[in-house]
Motif scaffolding. Sequence first.
Motif, short mmCIF file in Angstrom:
data_model
loop_
_atom_site.label_atom_id
_atom_site.label_comp_id
_atom_site.label_asym_id
_atom_site.label_seq_id
_atom_site.Cartn_x
_atom_site.Cartn_y
_atom_site.Cartn_z
N LEU A 105 0.82 -1.21 0.00
CA LEU A 105 0.00 0.00 0.00
C LEU A 105 0.85 1.26 0.00
O LEU A 105 0.47 2.28 -0.58
CB LEU A 105 -0.93 0.00 1.21
CG LEU A 105 -1.81 -1.25 1.37
CD1 LEU A 105 -2.63 -1.16 2.64
CD2 LEU A 105 -2.71 -1.43 0.15
N THR A 106 1.98 1.20 0.67
CA THR A 106 2.90 2.34 0.74
C THR A 106 4.32 1.82 0.73
O THR A 106 4.65 0.88 1.45
CB THR A 106 2.67 3.16 2.03
OG1 THR A 106 1.31 3.57 2.11
CG2 THR A 106 3.57 4.38 2.08
N ASN A 107 5.17 2.45 -0.09
CA ASN A 107 6.59 2.10 -0.16
C ASN A 107 7.32 3.38 -0.54
O ASN A 107 7.77 3.55 -1.66
CB ASN A 107 6.81 0.99 -1.19
CG ASN A 107 8.25 0.50 -1.24
OD1 ASN A 107 8.94 0.49 -0.21
ND2 ASN A 107 8.71 0.11 -2.40
N ASN A 108 7.41 4.31 0.44
CA ASN A 108 7.81 5.68 0.14
C ASN A 108 8.93 6.20 1.03
O ASN A 108 8.97 5.93 2.24
CB ASN A 108 6.62 6.64 0.31
CG ASN A 108 5.62 6.55 -0.81
OD1 ASN A 108 4.71 5.74 -0.75
ND2 ASN A 108 5.78 7.38 -1.83
N PHE A 109 9.80 7.03 0.41
CA PHE A 109 10.70 7.86 1.20
C PHE A 109 9.87 8.89 1.96
O PHE A 109 8.78 9.28 1.52
CB PHE A 109 11.69 8.60 0.29
CG PHE A 109 12.80 7.76 -0.25
CD1 PHE A 109 14.00 7.63 0.44
CD2 PHE A 109 12.66 7.10 -1.47
CE1 PHE A 109 15.03 6.87 -0.06
CE2 PHE A 109 13.69 6.32 -1.99
CZ PHE A 109 14.88 6.20 -1.28
N VAL A 110 10.39 9.32 3.10
CA VAL A 110 9.76 10.38 3.88
C VAL A 110 10.83 11.42 4.15
O VAL A 110 11.86 11.13 4.76
CB VAL A 110 9.20 9.85 5.22
CG1 VAL A 110 8.53 10.98 5.99
CG2 VAL A 110 8.22 8.71 4.98
N HIS A 111 10.60 12.65 3.67
CA HIS A 111 11.60 13.71 3.79
C HIS A 111 11.71 14.16 5.24
O HIS A 111 10.74 14.69 5.79
CB HIS A 111 11.21 14.88 2.89
CG HIS A 111 12.31 15.86 2.70
ND1 HIS A 111 12.10 17.14 2.20
CD2 HIS A 111 13.65 15.78 2.93
CE1 HIS A 111 13.26 17.78 2.12
NE2 HIS A 111 14.20 16.97 2.57
N LYS A 136 13.34 15.28 -5.34
CA LYS A 136 13.34 15.98 -6.62
C LYS A 136 12.27 15.44 -7.56
O LYS A 136 11.61 16.20 -8.29
CB LYS A 136 14.72 15.87 -7.27
CG LYS A 136 14.84 16.61 -8.60
CD LYS A 136 16.24 16.49 -9.16
CE LYS A 136 16.37 17.22 -10.50
NZ LYS A 136 17.74 17.11 -11.06
N GLU A 137 12.07 14.12 -7.55
CA GLU A 137 11.11 13.49 -8.44
C GLU A 137 9.71 13.41 -7.82
O GLU A 137 8.82 12.76 -8.35
CB GLU A 137 11.59 12.08 -8.80
CG GLU A 137 12.90 12.08 -9.59
CD GLU A 137 13.50 10.70 -9.73
OE1 GLU A 137 12.76 9.72 -9.51
OE2 GLU A 137 14.69 10.60 -10.06
#
Length: 277
Positions: A105-111, A136-137
């Motif tokens: 469901l989620t596979n994200n970088f977190v700033h 950046k993307e």
Amino acid sequence: MSSDDPNLVSNDEQGELFGQLLTKVHTEEVLKKKHYTPISARGYGSRCAAGGVVQYGEFIESPIPNENAARRQALVLYCEMVGVSERRKELAFLVVVDLLTGDVLTNNFVHPTNIVRDWFTRSSGITCASMKAAVKENLALREWKAAREMLFEHMDSNTIMVGHALHNDLNVLGVVHPTIIETEILTANAVFRPLERPFRGTWSLKALANDLLGLKIQRGKRGHSALEDAMATRQVLLHFIKSPLDLEAGADALRSKEPPKPEEPVNKEPLKDPWLD
């Protein structure tokens, strides 16, 4: 997940599996012993939880059930952190997987909101370059609060949250949740029995996956894959549920590796006869 995946759970099996999961949910007393943050901790205000950047006053409870909002029944949560000022840790990567279906469901970088002092690349798998590229993307969530909002889109307070040392993940998200299954606790209970020395021993996910499943994870020199770790946590729990005899055998093997309990010192003083006092 492919149809020949041994960890694929059919639609017919999902209801039964969820019922079995409910029997594994930990009590509030057990969670307190494992230092899960209660909602009452909000009274500590601006103090930060467990070496993180989230203040106790910023913790919130998971959403109450809403019949108009579709929520997942059981989720695996896995977070990676980086080091910021004052040796604190902040969320930098979030993975959320549906335990029943295997859907990612989620596979994200977190700033991170703070300047990163240590990327912990050997364990997190995150580099400054990979984070910059994700930002950046537009592939990174803007901060830990946005990550918490994304998590809440998939769950409510009745959702079973699954993880390994899950209190660390919930702390960096500022989440208080009542319905939890932790593979670390299940293993400790299986090895030492719930009423004996609880949490005397703990196991890394890597060791647990290898010893119980023969599953090799975290082998790369560039650090962990949060998604791989989340899937391994899912496999370990499914194995616990589907193969209780294997769990019992695995627990025996893990117990045999524990150092022997030190013998109690012998009292060399002669026992006194109370009748002679």
